[in-house]
Design an enzyme around this catalytic site. Structure first.
Site, PDB file in Angstrom:
ATOM      1  N   SER A 150      -5.199   1.308   1.631  1.00 50.83           N
ATOM      2  CA  SER A 150      -4.967  -0.208   1.334  1.00 50.83           C
ATOM      3  C   SER A 150      -6.359  -0.859   1.970  1.00 50.83           C
ATOM      4  O   SER A 150      -6.947  -0.347   2.944  1.00 50.83           O
ATOM      5  CB  SER A 150      -3.974  -0.673   2.047  1.00 50.83           C
ATOM      6  N   TYR A 175       1.386  -1.798   9.223  1.00 55.89           N
ATOM      7  CA  TYR A 175       1.247  -1.244   7.844  1.00 55.89           C
ATOM      8  C   TYR A 175      -0.045  -0.945   7.733  1.00 55.89           C
ATOM      9  O   TYR A 175      -0.259   0.232   7.119  1.00 55.89           O
ATOM     10  CB  TYR A 175       1.583  -2.387   6.869  1.00 55.89           C
TER      11      TYR A 175
END
Length: 364
Positions: A150, A175
């Protein structure tokens, strides 16, 4: 320049997160374009967001599968954090390529529900790595592991655009930390067991049938209900919005080029490992983004032509875990795969607005 060194024709491919946004679109693209492919899709169908959208994506996959009889599609409901499930899956199928897209997504959700991220993003990914490792001493080793990272790994990096050569040791959310951990784990397994692996740092993916927690989708849901949308950092955020078809094309190309296995001067394997950004390389200001979105929602008939947007917008401070800008340097992707995402934001949002109207059967 070698663009591809791995044919997907007549191969068996595992795609985790197959009912997810990127996963489902990737499955459909491969079924349409690769002859003789057998795709095994896995998803736990959790209720992090509206499961009916996941069901819709699976129905769309079935339609594509029906029209491509030479190819095979198998869906299995299961959790990648279940080690026995993954071990049995790898024993039953001879996967040539593994694409791990299963993950607990969302920056803000990771602040309030950290357990979900450790389970899926850390333990689940470890199980996938172990599944790949178990094939290395067989006659049918996994030829390439591709996994989703990501843009969040860049944290609050000041240097832009973000390059894969940048230091990414300062995540601002759990995350992001789990995604960085995936890259480190994959590197270790590539080094120790000579597993070719490629990590892909996705930048703000959007499009039809996307994730309802993403800004463009959640904004639309709120505007429909006459609620106020909050624009963070007083509208001074910029995002490198990347249309889902561009992401899928990038993933498909990457799947077909595994990092080469090489031996170092010490006689030990050099890790066959790579990282790429996949982003639009063109960040948009959030206020510009909202303006285009509202214009396309009106054009598609999702909202009435006299909708008063100014009364439904609220500028608010930055939220914890967010970053002010995402901006992808995709020069290495372009160099190695002759590909660069290019779908304009307006075109992508127009397709989303049309889908939204049809999916939710909006009439005025």
């Amino acid at each position: 320049m070698v663009i591809s060194n791995l044919s997907l024709k007549n191969k068996t491919v595992l795609i985790t997160g197959a009912a997810g946004f990127i996963g489902a679109n990737l499955v459909m693209e491969l079924l349409r374009t690769i002859k003789g492919i057998h795709i095994v899709g896995v998803d736990n169908m959790n209720d992090y967001y509206d499961v009916s959208i996941k069901d819709y994506r699976l129905e769309e996959i079935e339609k594509i599968s029906e029209h491509n009889k030479g190819n095979e599609w198998t869906f299995i409901k299961g959790n990648i954090a279940d080690k026995n499930f993954i071990d049995q899956l790898f024993k039953r199928h001879k996967f040539s390529v593994v694409v791990n897209l299963a993950a607990q997504a969302g920056v803000r959700y990771s602040i309030t529900n950290p357990d979900a991220y450790i389970e899926t993003n850390i333990i689940g990914f470890y199980n996938i790595l172990e599944g790949c490792r178990a094939t290395m001493d067989t006659g049918y080793p996994v030829e390439h592991l591709v996994y989703a990272s990501s843009s969040s790994v860049y944290g609050a990096n000041k240097k832009i655009p973000y390059s894969v050569d940048d230091k990414v040791d300062n995540p601002v959310s759990l995350y992001a930390a789990t995604k960085k951990s995936n890259e480190l784990m994959a590197y270790a397994y590539s080094k120790l067991y000579n597993i070719p692996s490629t990590g892909l740092r996705f930048f703000t993916v959007y499009g039809p049938a996307g994730r309802p927690d993403m800004a463009y989708f959640s904004f639309t849901n709120k505007l429909i209900k006459n609620e106020t949308i909050e624009i963070f950092n007083y509208g001074e955020c910029e995002r490198d919005f990347t249309y889902v078809d561009d992401i899928v094309e990038g993933v498909k190309r990457v799947m077909q080029r595994a990092p080469e296995k090489k031996t170092g001067e010490d006689g030990l394997p050099l890790p066959p490992y790579a990282i790429y950004n996949i982003g639009n390389n063109s960040p948009e200001n959030l206020l510009t983004f909202v303006t285009i979105l509202q214009e396309e929602l009106v054009r598609a008939g999702v909202l009435p032509t006299d909708y008063d947007f100014e009364t439904h917008k609220k500028l608010v401070p930055m939220q914890q875990g967010d970053v002010p800008i995402t901006y992808a340097d995709v020069s290495s992707l372009e160099r190695d795969f002759d590909f660069k995402p290019s779908t304009p934001l307006r075109e992508g949002l127009r397709r989303f607005a049309t889908w939204y109207k049809n999916f939710y059967k909006i009439e005025y």
